[in-house]
Write a protein that holds these residues in place. Structure first.
Motif: not given
Length: 661
Positions: A15-18, A33-35, A260-272
């Protein structure tokens, strides 16, 4: 200049992001490394990146923005571009993907001298939309730009820029600078810059870059180790762009713990990002390994302190233990267990691979030993072996007696010195009778000895093979004695003949200077020398024949022990864990990379796919072979033949005091 962007395949549909990654120092390259997904709070993103930077030790930063078109997010690209003011960077990558296309659009924003981001003409994309055509003009921010092959640039918005092949650019309110061979366009209100041979005008405060996307599989790159390595780190001679890319992805492991299962305000896309890899069995083994290692370390400490006691370090005990293969193997395995159970964490790659290879080797060794024990104690095989061993020893003794009787006659029609032949024959026959008496004396206890010896295989197959080598040495001790007697007698005869031959020539051996010097002898010395030379020369065939026969028997025993020692050395030193990685997960041990074209269209960025080249099998064995005691002869075959010819003793090949890599 070429701008290389290493982009993970797992982020192609993010998804769109940084974009989070790192700029490679000294290289015009960036590793993504991640989005970080939208929505997000810039302050929380800064805190998270600062935290990850401290945990990983990598200079992580926001490289730019990533835009994936979706319904209801038409203005997302311009919004993400405006975030460059919150995350100030020297260059800002603005990547976007269009539905139905493989490649990306890439806008590279750079900061001018005033710290403002400028985008004009600093882009390469797939469909050509928004890219300047040759000869066309584009106006924005009060500036006018144009290109012609052989024309003058015109002034617009207070600045004038242009390019000519063989002309001079004119300045619109500033300075004039140029280079030889070909003049280039001038910079509005500032400077004129150029390059030799081919003119390229500066556009919007920057020069046009060629962008290449290099796609890589993030999981494989993170888990792989690039070779060659030295002391656990990549070779300094290969410290180029590729090792830095591998090192960046590997050291950024804390960044990949957030899914994606972690309760964190930051969501990332990477291999895990879909879920962290793990195993309940592995986690339980990690928890149980600590007390097991502590207990094993305590037991090994007691064992080493017992072995280093004064009682076991007296000269006869130390000499005997150094000659027995079982004691050597026991000390070797003790050292291995101390390495595996060490509480020190294996940080370097070589240290980790050494521990893993030793552990797998020890596990396989013990498993094979248990299989051998289960086979030996089934169907009373120990009793059958004991009942076969004594008759086999009697048969060998009988064959030796027949061989000595043959040598005491006229072997192969050779005329021997009868007196010396009879003396040697009876001397060796007496030793054989002593040996037979010893075997029959021990025969009631053979089965019990074999029963307890068989249990030693629980310590490993190598321990059982070492015991087999020692038992072979004990059972063939009489052959070794025959060989030593024959070799010493033959050696004395050969050296005596060589010394007397120098006497005939008026020479002698200078012991101090280790050379042959001239010497004058009187008549009595020459007479005595002639008599001794004649006697030794006529006795030489008899001594040489006995020496030849018993040397051949000794070589048969040494060859058998050599095969056993090589087998033990192979189990101890072969890198089973590294070879398993090479066969089943070849990307873990990387020798290099290869590239293949993923997407190439006219006027679009080049998309390459980076694949890992696995390390060769021979290099795996050479690199990760466990240091062990040498089982191979130090001498060459020429030196070995020289020793046999001169009658020097040939000891077993295993040198127990020398370690090799």
């Amino acid at each position: 200049m070429v701008l290389k962007i290493f982009f993970p395949q797992c982020c192609n549909k993010a998804d769109s992001g940084l974009l989070v990654g790192r700029w490679i120092p000294g290289q015009n390259s960036a590793v993504v490394l991640a989005v970080i997904h939208y929505p997000f709070i810039p302050g929380q993103v800064k805190q998270y990146i600062h935290k990850m930077r401290g945990q990983s030790g990598v200079d992580l930063t926001v490289l730019g923005s990533w835009s994936m078109p979706k319904e209801g997010q038409e203005g997302m690209e311009s919004f993400l571009r405006d975030l460059s003011t919150i995350f100030p960077q020297g260059q800002w990558l603005q990547l976007s993907r269009e539905m139905g296309k493989i490649g990306f659009r890439c806008h590279v924003l750079t900061r001018d001298q005033n710290g403002k981001l400028v985008q004009q003409e600093k882009e390469l994309k797939e469909d050509g939309g928004g890219e300047e055509k040759k000869g066309g003009t584009k106006k924005g921010g009060g500036e006018k730009k144009g290109e012609e092959n052989k024309a003058e640039g015109e002034k617009g918005g207070g600045e004038k820029k242009g390019e000519e092949n063989k002309a001079e650019g004119e300045k619109g309110g500033g300075e004039k600078k140029g280079e030889e061979n070909k003049a280039e366009g001038e910079k509005g209100g500032g400077e004129k810059k150029g390059e030799e041979n081919k003119a390229e005008g500066e556009k919007g405060g920057g020069e046009k870059d060629k962008v290449i996307f290099i796609h890589y599989e993030q999981r494989k790159v993170m888990l792989s180790q690039l070779h060659p390595i030295e002391n656990g780190v990549p070779d300094p001679q290969t410290e180029s762009q590729l090792p830095q890319v591998f090192g960046t992805v590997c050291q950024s492991e804390p960044l990949f713990f957030l899914d994606k299962y972690d309760d964190s305000p930051v969501k990332l896309t990477h291999w895990q990002s879909e879920g962290r890899e793990g195993s309940i069995i592995v986690e339980l083994m990690k928890q149980a390994s600590t007390p097991v290692c502590l207990l094993t370390t305590w037991i090994l400490t007691l064992w080493t302190s017992l072995c280093s006691s004064r009682i076991l370090n007296v000269r006869p005990m130390r000499f005997i233990s150094s000659k027995l293969s079982t004691c050597v193997q026991l000390s070797y395995r003790t050292e291995h267990l101390q390495t595996v159970c060490s509480p020190t964490r294996a940080t370097a790659h070589n240290h980790f691979m050494r521990k893993a290879n030793i552990f797998v080797s020890f596990f396989v060794d013990v498993s094979l030993g248990l299989l051998l024990v289960s086979w030996m104690y089934r169907e009373n095989r120990i009793g059958k072996l004991a009942n076969t061993l004594v008759p086999a020893a009697d048969h060998v003794a009988k064959e030796l007696e027949e061989l000595l009787q043959w040598l005491m006659g006229a072997p192969a029609g050779l005329k021997m010195n009868r007196a010396l032949d009879q003396v040697l024959g009876r001397f060796f026959l007496y030793h054989i009778h002593l040996w037979i008496s010893y075997i029959h004396l021990m025969s009631p206890f053979v089965e019990m000895i074999l029963w307890y010896v068989g249990l030693s295989a629980c310590l490993g197959l190598t321990f059982a093979l070492s015991l087999l080598s020692d038992i072979t040495a004990l059972l063939t001790f009489h052959i070794y004695c025959f060989y030593v007697y024959g070799a010493r007698l033959y050696c004395m005869t050969v050296y005596g003949l060589s010394s007397l031959w120098r006497l005939f020539r008026g020479k002698k051996w200078n012991v101090l200077r280790q050379r042959v010097d001239s010497c004058s002898y009187d008549l009595d010395q020459l007479f005595i020398g002639t008599l001794l030379f004649t006697i030794l020369l006529f006795l030489l065939p008899t001594t040489a024949l006995y020496y030849l026969v018993f040397t051949l028997l000794r070589l048969v025993v040494v060859m058998f022990q050599g095969v056993v020692h090589v087998s033990v050395d192979f189990i101890n030193s072969f890198p089973l864990f590294a070879m398993g990685l090479r066969l089943f997960r070849s990307y873990r041990l990387a020798e290099g990379v290869k590239f293949r074209v993923l997407c190439e269209e006219p006027g679009t960025p080049l998309h390459l796919m980076m694949d890992i080249n696995p390390l060769k099998v021979s290099s795996v064995v050479q690199t990760y072979r466990t240091p062990t005691y040498s089982c191979y002869p130090k001498d060459s075959w020429l030196a070995l033949c020289k020793k046999l010819f001169l009658g020097e003793l040939i000891y077993p090949w295993k040198h127990k005091t020398t370690k090799i890599d």
